[in-house]
Design an enzyme around this catalytic site. Structure first.
Site, short mmCIF file in Angstrom:
data_model
loop_
_atom_site.label_atom_id
_atom_site.label_comp_id
_atom_site.label_asym_id
_atom_site.label_seq_id
_atom_site.Cartn_x
_atom_site.Cartn_y
_atom_site.Cartn_z
N ASP A 33 0.90 -1.07 0.00
CA ASP A 33 0.12 0.01 -0.07
C ASP A 33 0.77 1.21 0.08
OD1 ASP A 33 -3.06 0.51 0.94
OD2 ASP A 33 -1.90 2.13 1.13
N ASN A 90 -12.93 -3.26 2.38
CA ASN A 90 -13.66 -2.19 2.39
C ASN A 90 -14.75 -2.19 1.31
OD1 ASN A 90 -12.80 -1.05 4.84
ND2 ASN A 90 -11.15 -0.39 3.60
N HIS A 103 -10.19 -5.27 -3.41
CA HIS A 103 -8.78 -5.74 -2.82
C HIS A 103 -9.00 -6.04 -1.46
CE1 HIS A 103 -9.70 -1.30 -2.53
NE2 HIS A 103 -8.97 -1.47 -1.24
#
Ligand code: DGP
Length: 123
Positions: A33, A90, A103
């Site tokens: 990330d 999410n 993801h």
């Protein structure tokens, strides 16, 4: 038919945008990330576009299982499996999704605290 603009993740998968890729196969790509929230923060994404968990088809079951087993293997590789870690997906606005390409976040390397921050509005 409307063509949605490619997300940053599509560009990373296609090799058009640089990323720290830690795993790739014909179905899945995993990369670090850009704004890590923990010592290990890796995103595991399907190579084909699925925008959100709500867009997963029944026929994607094996692919979704593969995302999770890749996350398991990466956690072991990162040395965080023994102490534990968190996998997060999410979905849309209330889930806090920013990038509309499915993801899994793999987070670990420190105690991660409560799953959801309490708010006065409550649950
Ligand atoms: P989410 O809120 O679940 O959609 O998380 C999206 C994550 O994607 C967020 O933690 C930051 C990360 N991200 C956004 N743009 C890029 C990028 O260009 N490269 C990388 N490596 N990560 C990105």
């Amino acid at each position: 038919m409307t063509t949605l603009p490619a997300t940053v993740f599509e560009k990373i998968i296609a090799g058009q945008l640089p990323a720290d890729i830690v795993y790739k196969d014909d179905r899945v790509t995993a990369f670090r990330d850009i704004h890590p929230r923990a010592p290990t923060h890796i995103l595991i994404v399907p190579n084909k576009v699925i925008a959100t968990t709500d867009d997963i088809a029944d026929g994607d079951e094996a692919l979704i299982g593969h995302l999770v087993t890749v996350a398991r293997d990466l956690a072991r590789q990162e040395g965080i499996a023994k102490n534990g870690y968190r996998l997060i997906i999410n979905c849309r606005e209330h889930g806090g999704q920013e990038v509309y390409h499915l993801h899994i976040h793999l987070l670990g390397g420190r105690p991660l605290g409560p799953m959801v921050t309490d708010s006065p509005a409550g649950a």
